[in-house]
Design an enzyme around this catalytic site. Structure first.
Site, mmCIF file in Angstrom:
data_model
loop_
_atom_site.group_PDB
_atom_site.id
_atom_site.type_symbol
_atom_site.label_atom_id
_atom_site.label_comp_id
_atom_site.label_asym_id
_atom_site.label_seq_id
_atom_site.Cartn_x
_atom_site.Cartn_y
_atom_site.Cartn_z
ATOM 1 N N GLU A 121 -7.136 -4.908 10.113
ATOM 2 C CA GLU A 121 -6.608 -6.127 9.513
ATOM 3 C C GLU A 121 -7.350 -7.423 9.937
ATOM 4 O O GLU A 121 -8.265 -7.377 10.614
ATOM 5 C CB GLU A 121 -4.983 -6.263 10.153
ATOM 6 C CG GLU A 121 -4.244 -5.067 9.870
ATOM 7 C CD GLU A 121 -3.745 -4.994 8.454
ATOM 8 O OE1 GLU A 121 -3.923 -6.034 7.623
ATOM 9 O OE2 GLU A 121 -3.374 -4.069 8.005
ATOM 10 N N THR B 15 0.683 -1.174 -0.043
ATOM 11 C CA THR B 15 0.109 -0.086 0.010
ATOM 12 C C THR B 15 0.584 1.318 0.024
ATOM 13 O O THR B 15 0.947 2.229 -0.744
ATOM 14 C CB THR B 15 -0.928 0.093 1.147
ATOM 15 O OG1 THR B 15 -1.964 -1.341 1.021
ATOM 16 C CG2 THR B 15 -1.844 1.045 1.357
ATOM 17 N N LYS C 9 3.330 4.449 18.379
ATOM 18 C CA LYS C 9 3.104 5.862 17.882
ATOM 19 C C LYS C 9 3.225 6.899 19.101
ATOM 20 O O LYS C 9 4.225 7.816 18.889
ATOM 21 C CB LYS C 9 1.888 6.230 17.060
ATOM 22 C CG LYS C 9 1.925 5.311 15.733
ATOM 23 C CD LYS C 9 0.424 5.688 15.247
ATOM 24 C CE LYS C 9 0.233 4.741 14.061
ATOM 25 N NZ LYS C 9 -1.391 4.750 13.541
#
Length: 433
Positions: free
Chosen positions: A187, A13, A202
């Protein structure tokens, strides 16, 4: 004009988006970088028929890119830990600069990766790993360089935000998760997204860049959204709040908070209005105050935007004659602090509590007494007679700010009451003042 030769590892992607945008905007990017940026090699496990590679050398072995003497910048877009880590170290040791979108790799192995890169005098750039197309790392490291950053908080996982947004209509978690998977937002194994692991990766990077501390993913508190119910979402709304799955990093005198969990946010706050798969990050600096960075946190060309911005930075700072570099985490190593991540018991927050009580006289008085014994003040309390069922009624309480250890002990005592059934539901609340 000078030329920078890029090797792309992975044409999924993000890799595909990077390849397309580099080709489509080649002249514009060259004008901003001060040199031509050319894809000189591609490696991916499976050839992609939709990409016309022309005469670009292709390999199914990503390590061919790391060892190719003609490559200046290795772009790691394969994801995961093991192979990606080996690839990055191989690139560094071969004198290549590295651009990656792999937040898990940086959060877990970043300290050693940056140390190795320093030794070999190369750059490792990772903007795309934190919030997709939102340039929040650059904003923190460069735009807010004058500020002492006191806290960072945000919606940094679009899957979780989409699920909680859809649940506001009364839909159950499992139903919305299946829909998110069908739409490609989640997912097949959604664990990293719904359990908060992706957000913790993150947040770890954001905290290091904001506070000047080493990466400490192993100490991040992580709580997912699977136990949030439409009932809690609806009653939070009645209290003037919205439930968001947030990552929160806060500087304290004796350390930092590093935590991911469902959070009540005032509906009037901008971040409460961020819905769907979008991300938003609040950063509070002592000079500038609160700033917010909003946009797509994932997606092919959105993330490619950040990948290519990092390639441009490498081209400008090193390969096109300017030797001025921004430190990896925004602070020179000698200026890094050794603040430890505080245990959750030391965290301070307000709390939403949902208690399933028997409808008997004196129950509310007993609940209030226990909270008072633990130094917990009640901001509001809600009990609807219409929700009485089988002699039991939910009681919703919103507390003032207290330490987590106080609420833990109070919940233990509440659950021991004969008039309370089951476990007390607890969701933290933040006002971001």
């Amino acid at each position: 004009m000078k030329e920078v030769r890029v090797g792309i590892c992975g044409l999924g992607t993000v890799g595909g988006g990077t390849f397309r945008v580099l080709a489509r905007n080649a002249s514009l990017i060259a004008g901003r970088a001060g040199c031509q940026i050319r894809v000189a090699r591609v490696a991916t496990r499976t050839p992609k028929e939709e990409f016309d590679l022309g005469d670009i050398p292709f390999s199914t072995d990503v390590f061919d890119v790391a060892t190719d003497p003609d490559i200046d910048v290795v772009v790691e877009l394969i994801g995961g830990y093991d192979t990606a880590k080996e690839l990055v170290f191989a690139a560094i040791r071969n004198g290549k600069h590295v651009v990656t979108a792999n937040k898990a790799l940086i959060a877990v192995h970043g300290n050693e990766i940056f140390a190795e890169a320093e030794k070999h005098n190369v750059i490792v750039a990772y903007e795309a790993g934190v919030a997709g197309g939102i340039p929040v790392i650059k904003a923190i490291r460069e735009g807010m360089a004058a500020n002492r950053i006191d806290w960072i908080a945000g919606i940094i996982n679009g899957t979780g935000n989409y699920i909680l947004t859809e649940m506001r209509a009364g839909r159950e978690f499992d139903e919305v998760l299946r829909e998110a998977q069908a739409l490609g937002y989640a997912e097949a194994d959604p664990t990293f997204d719904v359990e908060g692991i992706d957000a913790a990766h993150k947040l770890t990077i954001l905290a290091s860049a904001g506070f000047g501390v080493p990466l400490q993913f192993e100490h991040a508190y992580t709580e997912g959204i699977a136990n949030v119910t439409p009932y809690d979402i609806a009653h939070a709304e009645l209290l003037g709040y919205r439930i968001k799955h947030l990552g929160i990093a806060r500087r304290r005198d004796n350390g930092i908070e590093l935590r991911v969990h469902p959070t009540l946010v005032p509906r009037s706050h901008l971040i409460a209005q961020v819905d769907g798969v979008l991300n938003a990050i609040l950063v509070d600096g002592d000079a500038v105050g609160q700033t917010m960075y909003y946009g797509p946190g994932a997606g092919d060309e959105a993330t490619a935007s950040a990948v290519i911005a990092d390639i441009v930075d490498v081209a400008r700072t090193v390969l096109c004659g300017n030797s001025q570099r921004v430190p990896y985490l925004g602070f020179n190593p000698s200026a890094m602090e050794t603040l430890e991540v505080l245990p959750m018991e030391d965290v301070q927050s307000a709390y939403y509590l949902r208690i399933q009580a028997l409808d008997r006289p004196g129950v509310l008085a007993n609940v209030a007494s226990i909270l008072s014994e633990h130094g917990i003040n009640i901001e509001s309390i809600m009990q609807k007679e219409s929700e009485l069922q089988d002699g039991k009624i939910p009681v919703i309480i919103l507390t003032h700010t207290v330490q987590e250890r106080q609420i833990n002990r109070a919940i233990e005592d509440l659950e021991a009451l004969a008039d309370i059934e089951g476990q007390v539901v607890r969701i933290r609340a933040e006002n971001f003042n």
